[in-house]
Design an enzyme around this catalytic site. Structure first.
Site, PDB file in Angstrom:
ATOM      1  N   LYS A 165       1.198  -1.152   0.505  1.00  0.00           N
ATOM      2  CA  LYS A 165       0.103   0.245  -0.238  1.00  0.00           C
ATOM      3  C   LYS A 165       0.937   0.755  -0.380  1.00  0.00           C
ATOM      4  O   LYS A 165       1.582   1.333   1.125  1.00  0.00           O
ATOM      5  CB  LYS A 165      -1.064   0.345   0.985  1.00  0.00           C
ATOM      6  CG  LYS A 165      -2.278  -1.125   1.027  1.00  0.00           C
ATOM      7  CD  LYS A 165      -2.802  -1.459  -0.011  1.00  0.00           C
ATOM      8  CE  LYS A 165      -3.805  -2.633  -0.107  1.00  0.00           C
ATOM      9  NZ  LYS A 165      -4.709  -2.339  -0.711  1.00  0.00           N
ATOM     10  N   ASP A 194       0.209  -0.684  -4.472  1.00  0.00           N
ATOM     11  CA  ASP A 194      -1.195  -0.663  -4.746  1.00  0.00           C
ATOM     12  C   ASP A 194      -2.345   0.683  -3.809  1.00  0.00           C
ATOM     13  O   ASP A 194      -1.535   1.040  -2.890  1.00  0.00           O
ATOM     14  CB  ASP A 194      -2.139  -1.234  -3.898  1.00  0.00           C
ATOM     15  CG  ASP A 194      -4.135  -1.269  -3.852  1.00  0.00           C
ATOM     16  OD1 ASP A 194      -4.519  -0.746  -4.065  1.00  0.00           O
ATOM     17  OD2 ASP A 194      -4.732  -2.412  -2.828  1.00  0.00           O
ATOM     18  N   GLU A 218      -1.766  -0.607  -9.116  1.00  0.00           N
ATOM     19  CA  GLU A 218      -3.043  -0.685  -8.812  1.00  0.00           C
ATOM     20  C   GLU A 218      -3.630   1.104  -8.734  1.00  0.00           C
ATOM     21  O   GLU A 218      -3.755   1.892  -7.437  1.00  0.00           O
ATOM     22  CB  GLU A 218      -3.178  -1.662  -7.665  1.00  0.00           C
ATOM     23  CG  GLU A 218      -4.812  -1.807  -7.157  1.00  0.00           C
ATOM     24  CD  GLU A 218      -5.062  -2.963  -6.280  1.00  0.00           C
ATOM     25  OE1 GLU A 218      -6.469  -3.232  -5.972  1.00  0.00           O
ATOM     26  OE2 GLU A 218      -4.485  -3.940  -6.849  1.00  0.00           O
ATOM     27  N   ASP A 241      -9.394  -0.699  -9.731  1.00  0.00           N
ATOM     28  CA  ASP A 241     -10.245  -1.727  -8.358  1.00  0.00           C
ATOM     29  C   ASP A 241     -11.477  -1.218  -8.143  1.00  0.00           C
ATOM     30  O   ASP A 241     -12.094  -1.336  -8.764  1.00  0.00           O
ATOM     31  CB  ASP A 241      -8.787  -2.425  -7.424  1.00  0.00           C
ATOM     32  CG  ASP A 241     -10.161  -2.691  -6.411  1.00  0.00           C
ATOM     33  OD1 ASP A 241     -10.994  -3.125  -5.955  1.00  0.00           O
ATOM     34  OD2 ASP A 241      -9.177  -3.230  -5.106  1.00  0.00           O
ATOM     35  N   LYS A 265     -14.088  -8.500  -7.533  1.00  0.00           N
ATOM     36  CA  LYS A 265     -14.303  -8.424  -6.188  1.00  0.00           C
ATOM     37  C   LYS A 265     -15.851  -9.212  -5.976  1.00  0.00           C
ATOM     38  O   LYS A 265     -16.830  -8.288  -6.031  1.00  0.00           O
ATOM     39  CB  LYS A 265     -14.201  -7.083  -5.240  1.00  0.00           C
ATOM     40  CG  LYS A 265     -12.279  -6.765  -5.080  1.00  0.00           C
ATOM     41  CD  LYS A 265     -12.243  -6.264  -4.010  1.00  0.00           C
ATOM     42  CE  LYS A 265     -10.416  -6.066  -4.197  1.00  0.00           C
ATOM     43  NZ  LYS A 265     -10.122  -4.939  -3.534  1.00  0.00           N
TER      44      LYS A 265
END
Length: 368
Positions: A165, A194, A218, A241, A265
């Site tokens: 992250k 991400d 991401e 995402d 997801k």
């Protein structure tokens, strides 16, 4: 076969330690999860779980999910759960949008369909066998040294793919994070950086064009428009995402060349029915995909793992298991679990996870 009852449980899932993402601007300490059981007139029951990652990560929250189930329940009673596509049409007619709230209903119907057919979900979703899926770690935001130390711990647990992250308001800090982590990766390991939509387009372009690392990045920015702008101006492969909620969003991303891959997801897109459609589209256009859920116990993780396992190897990257971040396990010993960096979905009919109502406690609502 007809739906005769929907029972709803609310269950708090505390995280084992606080979790920071999006450059540290978002902090999470517990998740509000909703468990759903659908009962039928012939004795079969199916389970689903919907667990938004808090209420600041996506336009989703636990109380909203349970309110939507209350709205949908009257239209679902008397329907045949063995046709998830039909159930989705009923839900979309009764309540347009709100896909996250429909996910546990859809998954419970797939569970019943699998049991009725005598087949595990991975086979119904296109798999030939219960293929083990690579599991990726999730590395909370911190200093470069802190994040590298977390990756080293994950590596000792068998992880070879990592989601680190990053993101924030200081480009120099993110450049340092990315370069240090990429250089320190163990041999044969891979990382995705991400951003969780924390960068502006200008900062994304500045950071990514200032690093030597060419790893996956991401969701660099908030919107699809912004991410497409960045994708055209950097060398890193982009994965989308949080801005991807519908099949139409994925079609638009492909038309605009906004990414080389996506995260699929089920809880975000509305369950396994919609996630399967997106998976199939991703395969047709050559995307690579992480198939995992937004959050939740091993029940939610396992539903996503069935779909991941049934996805062609060349299109499947890895899957994250939320339940390893939890201090509570409401389905102990069940479902897809990490075994030296891999997780395999159950082989018994349906979902293969059956929560104990005694662990969940008293339902907060029953519709019949």
């Amino acid at each position: 076969m007809k739906i005769t009852r929907l029972s709803v449980w609310q269950h708090d899932l505390p995280l084992a330690e606080p979790y920071w993402l999006s450059g540290g601007r978002l902090k999470f300490e517990a998740l509000d999860s909703t468990f759903l059981r659908i009962d039928t007139d012939d004795g079969l029951s199916g389970w689903g779980e919907g667990c938004p990652w808090g209420h600041t990560y996506l336009p989703a929250h636990g109380p909203g999910l349970r309110a939507a189930i209350q709205t949908l329940a009257p239209a679902l009673l008397g329907q045949d759960p063995r046709s998830p596509d039909h159930i989705n049409r009923v839900m979309d007619t009764q309540l347009p949008g709100h896909p996250y709230a429909k996910s546990p209903i859809d998954i419970a119907c797939w569970d019943i369909l699998g049991q009725a057919a005598g087949l595990p979900l991975w086979k119904l979703l296109g798999g030939a066998e219960a293929t083990p899926v690579t599991v990726n770690s999730s590395i909370s935001t911190g200093t470069p040294d802190e994040m590298i130390a977390r990756i080293q711990i994950a590596a000792r647990q068998g992880y070879t793919v990592h989601s680190a992250k990053v993101g924030g308001s200081d480009p120099d800090i993110d450049i340092a994070r990315i370069e240090a982590i990429s250089a320190a990766l163990p041999q044969g390991h891979r990382v995705t950086f991400d951003v969780n939509r924390a960068w502006t387009p200008a900062m994304a372009i500045e950071v990514l064009n200032s690093t030597k690392a060419r790893d996956w990045v991401e969701q660099p920015c908030e919107t699809l428009d912004q991410c497409a702008h960045v994708a055209a101006r950097v060398a890193n492969p982009i994965m989308l995402d949080e801005c991807m909620h519908t099949v139409q969003d994925h079609l638009e991303a492909w038309k605009r060349g906004a990414c080389e891959g996506v995260k699929v997801k089920p809880n975000r897109v509305g369950g396994l029915t919609k996630a399967r459609q997106i998976r199939d589209f991703g395969v047709s256009v050559g995307w690579q995909m992480h198939i995992e859920d937004v959050g939740g116990s091993a029940l939610a993780d396992t539903a996503a793992l069935h779909l991941a396992s049934a996805t062609p190897d060349e299109n499947r990257l890895a899957s994250w298991l939320c339940h390893y971040h939890l201090a509570d396990d409401p389905v102990p010993g069940q479902g897809a679990r990490n075994a030296k960096g891999f997780a395999t979905p159950p082989t018994r009919p349906g979902l293969g996870v059956t929560p104990d109502p005694d662990i969940l406690g008293t339902p907060v609502a029953i519709y019949e």
